[in-house]
Design a protein around this motif. Structure first.
Motif, PDB file in Angstrom:
ATOM      1  N   PRO B 228       0.843  -1.199   0.000  1.00 42.13           N
ATOM      2  CA  PRO B 228       0.000   0.000   0.000  1.00 42.13           C
ATOM      3  C   PRO B 228       0.874   1.243   0.000  1.00 42.13           C
ATOM      4  O   PRO B 228       1.870   1.302   0.736  1.00 42.13           O
ATOM      5  CB  PRO B 228      -0.777  -0.090   1.321  1.00 42.13           C
ATOM      6  N   VAL B 229       0.539   2.221  -0.822  1.00 40.96           N
ATOM      7  CA  VAL B 229       1.327   3.461  -0.836  1.00 40.96           C
ATOM      8  C   VAL B 229       0.489   4.669  -0.412  1.00 40.96           C
ATOM      9  O   VAL B 229       1.023   5.710  -0.079  1.00 40.96           O
ATOM     10  CB  VAL B 229       1.932   3.733  -2.229  1.00 40.96           C
ATOM     11  N   GLU B 230      -0.811   4.502  -0.439  1.00 38.30           N
ATOM     12  CA  GLU B 230      -1.691   5.582   0.006  1.00 38.30           C
ATOM     13  C   GLU B 230      -3.062   5.011   0.296  1.00 38.30           C
ATOM     14  O   GLU B 230      -3.499   4.051  -0.338  1.00 38.30           O
ATOM     15  CB  GLU B 230      -1.826   6.657  -1.082  1.00 38.30           C
ATOM     16  N   THR B 231      -3.730   5.586   1.282  1.00 38.47           N
ATOM     17  CA  THR B 231      -5.115   5.200   1.535  1.00 38.47           C
ATOM     18  C   THR B 231      -5.902   6.455   1.861  1.00 38.47           C
ATOM     19  O   THR B 231      -5.336   7.420   2.393  1.00 38.47           O
ATOM     20  CB  THR B 231      -5.209   4.157   2.670  1.00 38.47           C
ATOM     21  N   ALA B 232      -7.168   6.443   1.506  1.00 40.48           N
ATOM     22  CA  ALA B 232      -7.969   7.656   1.700  1.00 40.48           C
ATOM     23  C   ALA B 232      -9.393   7.299   2.090  1.00 40.48           C
ATOM     24  O   ALA B 232      -9.911   6.242   1.719  1.00 40.48           O
ATOM     25  CB  ALA B 232      -7.979   8.499   0.423  1.00 40.48           C
ATOM     26  N   ASP B 233      -9.990   8.193   2.853  1.00 38.86           N
ATOM     27  CA  ASP B 233     -11.418   8.112   3.150  1.00 38.86           C
ATOM     28  C   ASP B 233     -12.104   9.216   2.366  1.00 38.86           C
ATOM     29  O   ASP B 233     -11.823  10.391   2.559  1.00 38.86           O
ATOM     30  CB  ASP B 233     -11.658   8.284   4.647  1.00 38.86           C
ATOM     31  N   ILE B 234     -12.988   8.802   1.473  1.00 38.62           N
ATOM     32  CA  ILE B 234     -13.633   9.742   0.571  1.00 38.62           C
ATOM     33  C   ILE B 234     -15.126   9.754   0.868  1.00 38.62           C
ATOM     34  O   ILE B 234     -15.753   8.704   0.968  1.00 38.62           O
ATOM     35  CB  ILE B 234     -13.387   9.318  -0.897  1.00 38.62           C
ATOM     36  N   VAL B 235     -15.669  10.946   1.038  1.00 36.24           N
ATOM     37  CA  VAL B 235     -17.094  11.064   1.361  1.00 36.24           C
ATOM     38  C   VAL B 235     -17.805  11.770   0.209  1.00 36.24           C
ATOM     39  O   VAL B 235     -17.488  12.912  -0.125  1.00 36.24           O
ATOM     40  CB  VAL B 235     -17.300  11.841   2.671  1.00 36.24           C
ATOM     41  N   ILE B 236     -18.755  11.066  -0.393  1.00 34.19           N
ATOM     42  CA  ILE B 236     -19.452  11.577  -1.566  1.00 34.19           C
ATOM     43  C   ILE B 236     -20.953  11.628  -1.286  1.00 34.19           C
ATOM     44  O   ILE B 236     -21.585  10.590  -1.111  1.00 34.19           O
ATOM     45  CB  ILE B 236     -19.176  10.678  -2.786  1.00 34.19           C
ATOM     46  N   PRO B 237     -21.531  12.818  -1.227  1.00 35.59           N
ATOM     47  CA  PRO B 237     -22.960  12.949  -0.936  1.00 35.59           C
ATOM     48  C   PRO B 237     -23.802  12.530  -2.139  1.00 35.59           C
ATOM     49  O   PRO B 237     -23.554  12.959  -3.264  1.00 35.59           O
ATOM     50  CB  PRO B 237     -23.131  14.445  -0.646  1.00 35.59           C
ATOM     51  N   ALA B 238     -24.814  11.698  -1.863  1.00 38.04           N
ATOM     52  CA  ALA B 238     -25.654  11.169  -2.946  1.00 38.04           C
ATOM     53  C   ALA B 238     -26.432  12.281  -3.636  1.00 38.04           C
ATOM     54  O   ALA B 238     -26.714  12.191  -4.830  1.00 38.04           O
ATOM     55  CB  ALA B 238     -26.609  10.106  -2.392  1.00 38.04           C
ATOM     56  N   SER B 239     -26.748  13.343  -2.893  1.00 41.01           N
ATOM     57  CA  SER B 239     -27.580  14.389  -3.479  1.00 41.01           C
ATOM     58  C   SER B 239     -26.804  15.237  -4.480  1.00 41.01           C
ATOM     59  O   SER B 239     -27.399  15.876  -5.342  1.00 41.01           O
ATOM     60  CB  SER B 239     -28.155  15.278  -2.384  1.00 41.01           C
ATOM     61  N   LEU B 240     -25.477  15.222  -4.400  1.00 38.78           N
ATOM     62  CA  LEU B 240     -24.680  16.093  -5.263  1.00 38.78           C
ATOM     63  C   LEU B 240     -23.915  15.344  -6.341  1.00 38.78           C
ATOM     64  O   LEU B 240     -23.546  15.923  -7.358  1.00 38.78           O
ATOM     65  CB  LEU B 240     -23.687  16.904  -4.421  1.00 38.78           C
ATOM     66  N   CYS B 241     -23.645  14.075  -6.108  1.00 39.72           N
ATOM     67  CA  CYS B 241     -22.780  13.348  -7.040  1.00 39.72           C
ATOM     68  C   CYS B 241     -23.362  11.993  -7.392  1.00 39.72           C
ATOM     69  O   CYS B 241     -24.036  11.363  -6.590  1.00 39.72           O
ATOM     70  CB  CYS B 241     -21.397  13.101  -6.411  1.00 39.72           C
ATOM     71  N   GLU B 242     -23.095  11.540  -8.596  1.00 39.70           N
ATOM     72  CA  GLU B 242     -23.338  10.143  -8.933  1.00 39.70           C
ATOM     73  C   GLU B 242     -22.000   9.499  -9.215  1.00 39.70           C
ATOM     74  O   GLU B 242     -21.114  10.095  -9.827  1.00 39.70           O
ATOM     75  CB  GLU B 242     -24.299   9.999 -10.115  1.00 39.70           C
ATOM     76  N   ILE B 243     -21.839   8.280  -8.735  1.00 36.42           N
ATOM     77  CA  ILE B 243     -20.573   7.574  -8.822  1.00 36.42           C
ATOM     78  C   ILE B 243     -20.672   6.535  -9.924  1.00 36.42           C
ATOM     79  O   ILE B 243     -21.663   5.820 -10.014  1.00 36.42           O
ATOM     80  CB  ILE B 243     -20.241   6.888  -7.485  1.00 36.42           C
ATOM     81  N   VAL B 244     -19.651   6.485 -10.759  1.00 33.45           N
ATOM     82  CA  VAL B 244     -19.676   5.544 -11.874  1.00 33.45           C
ATOM     83  C   VAL B 244     -18.380   4.736 -11.906  1.00 33.45           C
ATOM     84  O   VAL B 244     -17.291   5.303 -11.981  1.00 33.45           O
ATOM     85  CB  VAL B 244     -19.842   6.276 -13.223  1.00 33.45           C
ATOM     86  N   TYR B 245     -18.522   3.424 -11.818  1.00 31.80           N
ATOM     87  CA  TYR B 245     -17.371   2.541 -11.977  1.00 31.80           C
ATOM     88  C   TYR B 245     -17.420   1.929 -13.366  1.00 31.80           C
ATOM     89  O   TYR B 245     -18.453   1.381 -13.766  1.00 31.80           O
ATOM     90  CB  TYR B 245     -17.386   1.412 -10.935  1.00 31.80           C
ATOM     91  N   GLU B 246     -16.323   2.032 -14.082  1.00 32.68           N
ATOM     92  CA  GLU B 246     -16.226   1.389 -15.390  1.00 32.68           C
ATOM     93  C   GLU B 246     -15.312   0.178 -15.258  1.00 32.68           C
ATOM     94  O   GLU B 246     -14.170   0.312 -14.828  1.00 32.68           O
ATOM     95  CB  GLU B 246     -15.679   2.360 -16.433  1.00 32.68           C
ATOM     96  N   ILE B 247     -15.837  -0.966 -15.648  1.00 31.56           N
ATOM     97  CA  ILE B 247     -15.104  -2.207 -15.446  1.00 31.56           C
ATOM     98  C   ILE B 247     -14.870  -2.880 -16.790  1.00 31.56           C
ATOM     99  O   ILE B 247     -15.820  -3.317 -17.442  1.00 31.56           O
ATOM    100  CB  ILE B 247     -15.901  -3.153 -14.529  1.00 31.56           C
ATOM    101  N   PRO B 248     -13.614  -2.958 -17.207  1.00 31.84           N
ATOM    102  CA  PRO B 248     -13.312  -3.682 -18.453  1.00 31.84           C
ATOM    103  C   PRO B 248     -13.516  -5.172 -18.230  1.00 31.84           C
ATOM    104  O   PRO B 248     -13.303  -5.674 -17.134  1.00 31.84           O
ATOM    105  CB  PRO B 248     -11.836  -3.365 -18.701  1.00 31.84           C
ATOM    106  N   ILE B 249     -13.948  -5.869 -19.288  1.00 31.84           N
ATOM    107  CA  ILE B 249     -14.251  -7.291 -19.105  1.00 31.84           C
ATOM    108  C   ILE B 249     -13.250  -8.190 -19.817  1.00 31.84           C
ATOM    109  O   ILE B 249     -13.198  -9.380 -19.566  1.00 31.84           O
ATOM    110  CB  ILE B 249     -15.673  -7.618 -19.615  1.00 31.84           C
ATOM    111  N   GLY B 250     -12.424  -7.640 -20.678  1.00 33.92           N
ATOM    112  CA  GLY B 250     -11.492  -8.418 -21.508  1.00 33.92           C
ATOM    113  C   GLY B 250     -11.229  -9.834 -21.049  1.00 33.92           C
ATOM    114  O   GLY B 250     -10.962 -10.100 -19.904  1.00 33.92           O
TER     115      GLY B 250
END
Lengths: 251, 251
Positions: B228-250
């Motif tokens: 591990p070289v870095e770790t973070a706690d990220i707080v994203i409010p549902a009312s302001l942001c939508e989160i999108v994960y893009e997952i390659p399937i290759g």
DNA sequence: TCGAATTTGTGCGTATGTATC
DNA sequence: GGATACATACGCACAAATTCG
């Protein structure tokens, strides 16, 4: 003068007793009336305190029965990454195998369901176009841990052996493998996780408390042509599962 | 005979009035006393109804001022995938650019902070080992949309130009680029999103309602050595942001 | 089998605190 | 600083669910 409200004092008191093993997981607490008299407060104060601890997952309320110390259930790790897709077997089986649990599911497929507006938009088809809808209840060691409703355009698989996700020779193999069987290459998935509270129906199906938090994931698989081939609404309760995304960084 | 409770009836009534543009976004509703008299219910019934609509993001309560119709703010799309990491610029800038918004942030770095237990475990170091902690407040068009607290082992970057994430020639370039500058190749990230309610402090920083839902992401970057070289706690409010994960399937 | 007692859950009322104008 | 309005805490009544005789 920051005087602590009575219900927080009682909450701390209950927490303390649980920590000191005065009550073990699975035990039933005394009734609100009893605790209230013992601690010298009204029973509503006890109720508020219990609601707080219930929302924190420390207690569990069962209507008509009592309030219980929650069992510290080990959470299932659900990995969502490209590595999840294997040439054989289902992604869910792989998840469960990784944590040493038995993975099963119950499903129910309805063919030729007209697409509701949101699903149509996500699949890039017209509202009312026919779909194959499959609803799932995923089980770990026999207990439900995840709900899902999957939608595929009927036109895509009509007349092939994989029309029914949970029927035929490729039953339960996962979307990627099933599409591969009819010559469609799935190139990527898009997942959109959103926090919300469980509906009463979801809570009942999952065996969780009513207002408990879940992650609602809208997932869509895309073919290498860029067309959506499947979309699903996945409900994952925070109290039972932890979600892990693995992201390669390759430059 | 499922008779609808009064507070739900009032909630529907308020919803109807908003839909019919009787009140526009930003308008202040009449006081609860007024609405209560008008609809023939107690003011606490109005309160329940408003709480419901507030939790749904339709209304907004301001203590001492009034209850307002929430502005339909367009949500910021935050993409979390390998494509997010660019050779130049920060991931957040890329997110904001993609939705046509101006991306900025405020940060504050504290060097040589002893690692608390959870952070130590995530970074694979000992509790109390020194870390560089940077807290962020990300802004879209000047308004906060995301909070973050980042931790790096002090030993890793001590004596290099990238000790301070937001200082030196690689300021604000993102973890991957900064590590690359000192010869460390970041090979993958692991993100663990969890739903929860915003704390009072978070809600205040983000300008959201108190109990509003957020996604708390625990992110850890790993080097190609598997450390591990870095770790973070990220707080994203549902009312302001939508989160999108893009997952390659290759395959 | 059924019904009464117990216990939690829900809705609503009231008093008080606290922020805003 | 006073008036107003929202926020919080507590209390009461009743409904719903469960348990047990």
């Amino acid at each position: 003068m920051p005087e602590q409200p009575p219900y927080l004092r009682i909450a701390d008191e209950l927490r303390r007793r649980i920590m000191e093993h005065m009550w073990e997981p699975g035990d039933r607490l005394p009734s609100r009336t009893q605790i209230g008299q013992e601690c010298g407060v009204g029973e509503n104060v006890v109720r508020r305190a219990q609601e707080l601890l219930i929302s924190q997952g420390m207690l569990e309320g069962r209507a008509g029965s009592g309030t219980y110390v929650a069992e510290p259930r080990q959470r299932v790790r659900i990995v969502r990454s490209s590595a999840r897709e294997q040439p054989e077997g289902s992604p869910f089986h792989a998840d469960m195998k990784a944590v040493g649990r038995q993975g099963d599911w119950e499903s129910r497929t309805d063919a030729k369901i007209p697409a509701p507006p949101e699903i149509a938009a996500r699949l890039g088809i017209s509202e009312g176009d026919l779909c194959v809808r499959t609803t799932y209840e995923f089980l770990a060691d026999g207990r439900p841990v995840q709900l899902s409703a999957s939608w595929e355009p009927y036109d895509l698989t009509a007349g092939t052996l994989v029309v029914l996700p949970e029927g035929g020779p490729h039953a339960g193999a996962g979307v990627v493998n099933r599409m591969a069987a009819i010559g469609i290459t799935v190139s990527h998935a898009v997942e959109q996780p959103e926090p919300r509270q469980a509906t009463t129906e979801e809570a009942s199906l999952l065996g969780t408390q009513k207002g408990s938090l879940v992650t609602h994931i809208r997932r869509t698989y895309y073919s290498d042509q860029g067309h959506p081939v499947e979309t699903a609404d996945i409900v994952i309760p925070a109290s039972l599962c932890e979600i892990v995304y693995e992201i390669p960084i390759g430059r």
